[in-house]
Design a protein around this motif. Structure first.
Motif, mmCIF file in Angstrom:
data_model
loop_
_atom_site.group_PDB
_atom_site.id
_atom_site.type_symbol
_atom_site.label_atom_id
_atom_site.label_comp_id
_atom_site.label_asym_id
_atom_site.label_seq_id
_atom_site.Cartn_x
_atom_site.Cartn_y
_atom_site.Cartn_z
ATOM 1 N N ARG A 172 -11.239 -13.651 4.399
ATOM 2 C CA ARG A 172 -10.493 -15.064 5.171
ATOM 3 C C ARG A 172 -10.964 -16.279 4.402
ATOM 4 N N ASP A 173 -12.032 -16.253 3.660
ATOM 5 C CA ASP A 173 -12.527 -17.478 3.221
ATOM 6 C C ASP A 173 -11.872 -17.982 1.870
ATOM 7 N N TYR A 174 -11.370 -19.102 1.965
ATOM 8 C CA TYR A 174 -10.634 -19.309 0.700
ATOM 9 C C TYR A 174 -11.614 -19.793 -0.557
ATOM 10 N N GLY A 175 -12.573 -20.606 -0.153
ATOM 11 C CA GLY A 175 -13.475 -20.741 -1.282
ATOM 12 C C GLY A 175 -14.120 -19.339 -1.812
ATOM 13 N N PHE A 176 -14.463 -18.518 -1.039
ATOM 14 C CA PHE A 176 -14.821 -17.095 -1.607
ATOM 15 C C PHE A 176 -13.588 -16.509 -2.607
ATOM 16 N N GLN A 177 -12.690 -16.556 -2.208
ATOM 17 C CA GLN A 177 -11.752 -16.216 -3.029
ATOM 18 C C GLN A 177 -11.316 -16.707 -4.283
ATOM 19 N N GLN A 178 -11.522 -18.175 -4.343
ATOM 20 C CA GLN A 178 -11.538 -19.082 -5.416
ATOM 21 C C GLN A 178 -12.729 -18.429 -6.438
ATOM 22 N N LEU A 179 -13.839 -18.177 -5.743
ATOM 23 C CA LEU A 179 -15.020 -17.590 -6.489
ATOM 24 C C LEU A 179 -14.709 -16.478 -7.483
ATOM 25 N N LEU A 180 -14.056 -15.445 -6.620
ATOM 26 C CA LEU A 180 -13.647 -14.248 -7.098
ATOM 27 C C LEU A 180 -12.379 -14.364 -8.287
ATOM 28 N N GLU A 181 -11.812 -15.413 -8.428
ATOM 29 C CA GLU A 181 -10.968 -15.769 -9.100
ATOM 30 C C GLU A 181 -11.629 -16.407 -10.653
ATOM 31 N N TRP A 189 -21.918 -16.205 -12.726
ATOM 32 C CA TRP A 189 -22.699 -15.219 -12.049
ATOM 33 C C TRP A 189 -22.905 -15.571 -10.617
ATOM 34 N N CYS A 190 -23.137 -14.640 -9.816
ATOM 35 C CA CYS A 190 -23.451 -14.890 -8.455
ATOM 36 C C CYS A 190 -24.660 -14.225 -7.851
ATOM 37 N N LYS A 191 -25.211 -14.972 -7.079
ATOM 38 C CA LYS A 191 -26.587 -14.283 -6.326
ATOM 39 C C LYS A 191 -26.185 -13.788 -4.863
ATOM 40 N N LEU A 192 -26.487 -12.566 -4.699
ATOM 41 C CA LEU A 192 -26.332 -11.992 -3.552
ATOM 42 C C LEU A 192 -27.481 -12.237 -2.676
ATOM 43 N N SER A 193 -27.657 -13.404 -2.044
ATOM 44 C CA SER A 193 -28.910 -13.881 -1.222
ATOM 45 C C SER A 193 -28.434 -14.905 -0.132
ATOM 46 N N PHE A 208 -21.231 -8.523 6.465
ATOM 47 C CA PHE A 208 -20.574 -9.288 5.343
ATOM 48 C C PHE A 208 -21.187 -8.916 3.974
ATOM 49 N N PHE A 209 -22.465 -8.761 3.718
ATOM 50 C CA PHE A 209 -22.993 -8.328 2.573
ATOM 51 C C PHE A 209 -22.527 -6.942 2.050
ATOM 52 N N ALA A 210 -22.379 -6.162 3.025
ATOM 53 C CA ALA A 210 -21.612 -4.831 2.514
ATOM 54 C C ALA A 210 -20.146 -4.937 2.096
ATOM 55 N N ALA A 211 -19.387 -5.794 2.714
ATOM 56 C CA ALA A 211 -17.860 -5.847 2.478
ATOM 57 C C ALA A 211 -17.821 -6.929 1.380
ATOM 58 N N ALA A 212 -18.752 -7.867 1.052
ATOM 59 C CA ALA A 212 -18.289 -8.725 0.119
ATOM 60 C C ALA A 212 -18.706 -8.214 -1.512
ATOM 61 N N ILE A 213 -19.769 -7.267 -1.401
ATOM 62 C CA ILE A 213 -20.193 -6.745 -2.758
ATOM 63 C C ILE A 213 -18.876 -5.990 -3.458
ATOM 64 N N LEU A 215 -16.014 -6.443 -3.628
ATOM 65 C CA LEU A 215 -15.066 -7.613 -3.975
ATOM 66 C C LEU A 215 -15.651 -8.331 -5.298
ATOM 67 N N LEU A 216 -16.947 -8.682 -5.227
ATOM 68 C CA LEU A 216 -17.819 -9.231 -6.352
ATOM 69 C C LEU A 216 -17.775 -8.344 -7.660
ATOM 70 N N LEU A 217 -17.986 -7.304 -7.390
ATOM 71 C CA LEU A 217 -17.816 -6.146 -8.368
ATOM 72 C C LEU A 217 -16.732 -6.038 -8.994
ATOM 73 N N GLU A 218 -15.623 -6.165 -8.405
ATOM 74 C CA GLU A 218 -14.281 -5.826 -8.966
ATOM 75 C C GLU A 218 -14.116 -7.119 -9.958
ATOM 76 N N ASN A 219 -14.243 -8.391 -9.365
ATOM 77 C CA ASN A 219 -14.048 -9.458 -9.933
ATOM 78 C C ASN A 219 -15.086 -10.219 -11.186
ATOM 79 N N LEU A 220 -16.363 -9.794 -10.670
ATOM 80 C CA LEU A 220 -17.368 -10.112 -11.668
ATOM 81 C C LEU A 220 -17.954 -9.270 -12.710
ATOM 82 N N GLY A 221 -17.926 -8.062 -11.754
ATOM 83 C CA GLY A 221 -18.947 -6.952 -12.529
ATOM 84 C C GLY A 221 -20.349 -6.935 -12.088
ATOM 85 N N SER A 222 -20.690 -6.033 -12.305
ATOM 86 C CA SER A 222 -22.411 -6.018 -12.006
ATOM 87 C C SER A 222 -23.248 -6.545 -12.926
ATOM 88 N N HIS A 223 -22.528 -6.821 -14.231
ATOM 89 C CA HIS A 223 -23.477 -7.734 -14.899
ATOM 90 C C HIS A 223 -23.469 -9.273 -14.568
#
Length: 274
Positions: A172-181, A189-193, A208-213, A215-223
């Motif tokens: 639901r967070d537009y800024g977070f969706q932009q980060l994924l793009e 890179w992104c810090k899980l913190s 949130f921690f469990a739900a966001a990861i 999405l971040l993995l799909e768009n940024l990758g674990s690297h």
């Protein structure tokens, strides 16, 4: 919570004492000191072999305390500094030799420097020449223009604290969706913190921690992802404890390959531990 790989890195923490001179007009004043010895004990308690110190905003551009901490613990710590845009290349090179690997833009209070000015543009070229990164701390709805400016210089950008979303549901967070793009650029890179800085409840934090990861993995990758404790949890010192952090670490450690990437492989390369 036993990860027996080469090491484990806490990618985000601060050290300071209340006796240090603090800048006027600071966003907040910390409630208690966070000395180096306490941080090292914190690392040991989490099973972390290494840590990354971030210059806190209330100390401004005086990075001397952090630099001393890094020098006392070589090669266990690295640092991310706050600098004035007019800093010279020789000054930056000295910091590089001392263990600094990037600079931080802390614009969470809404005060944004003129990144299009000649001084900032020249600084970004110096940062690129040193192979440093720029760490960005701002609310998710402000990320877009700053990231766009930085990527023009092909500088690696590290986004703090999940991008500081305002909604506890990431989709639901537009800024977070932009980060994924932006993540698809390969330069983000992104810090899980510090998910608790959304002012959610503890249960919502972990959700949130469990739900966001994923999405971040799909768009940024674990690297492009790494975990940080945000010790000593300034402004939230009474709310966050080792059990809270262990809960989040255990979410990551359920997948050994993912834990290896987020707790060692990715931060070790980005922060130049290897």
């Amino acid at each position: 919570m036993n990860q027996t790989a080469i090491g484990r890195i806490d990618s985000h923490a601060h050290v300071f004492t209340l006796a240090l001179p603090m800048v006027a007009g600071r966003r907040y004043t910390p409630a208690q000191s966070a000395p180096l010895a306490n941080y090292l004990a914190h690392l040991d308690g989490l099973g972390c072999t290494h840590g990354v110190l971030i210059q806190p905003s209330f100390l401004g551009c005086d990075n001397s305390f952090m630099l001393k901490a890094i020098a006392q613990t070589v090669p266990r710590l690295r640092g991310v500094a706050c600098v004035a845009p007019t800093i010279t290349l020789p000054e930056l090179e000295a910091m590089d030799r001392a263990g600094i690997v990037g600079i931080r833009l802390n614009i969470i209070d809404g005060t944004q420097p003129d990144l299009q000015s000649t001084a900032w543009q020249n600084l970004f070229e110096k940062i690129k020449a040193l192979n440093w990164h720029v760490e960005l701390h701002c609310h998710s709805n402000k990320l877009n223009p700053v990231i766009a400016t930085l990527l023009k210089h092909e500088i690696r950008v590290v986004v703090d604290h999940f991008g500081r979303p305002s909604d506890s549901i990431p989709t639901r967070d537009y800024g977070f969706q932009q980060l994924l793009e932006w993540g698809r650029s390969g330069l983000i890179w992104c810090k899980l913190s510090a998910v608790y800085r959304m002012n959610a409840t503890t249960a919502e934090d972990h959700k949130f921690f469990a739900a966001a990861i994923p999405l971040l993995l799909e768009n940024l990758g674990s690297h492009r992802l790494m975990w940080g404790s945000d010790w000593p949890h300034t402004q939230y010192e009474q709310q966050i404890n080792p059990v809270y952090l262990a809960t989040q670490l255990n979410i990551l450690l359920q997948d050994k390959q993912l834990a290896q990437a987020l707790l060692w492989d990715t931060p070790a390369k980005l922060f130049r531990f290897i």
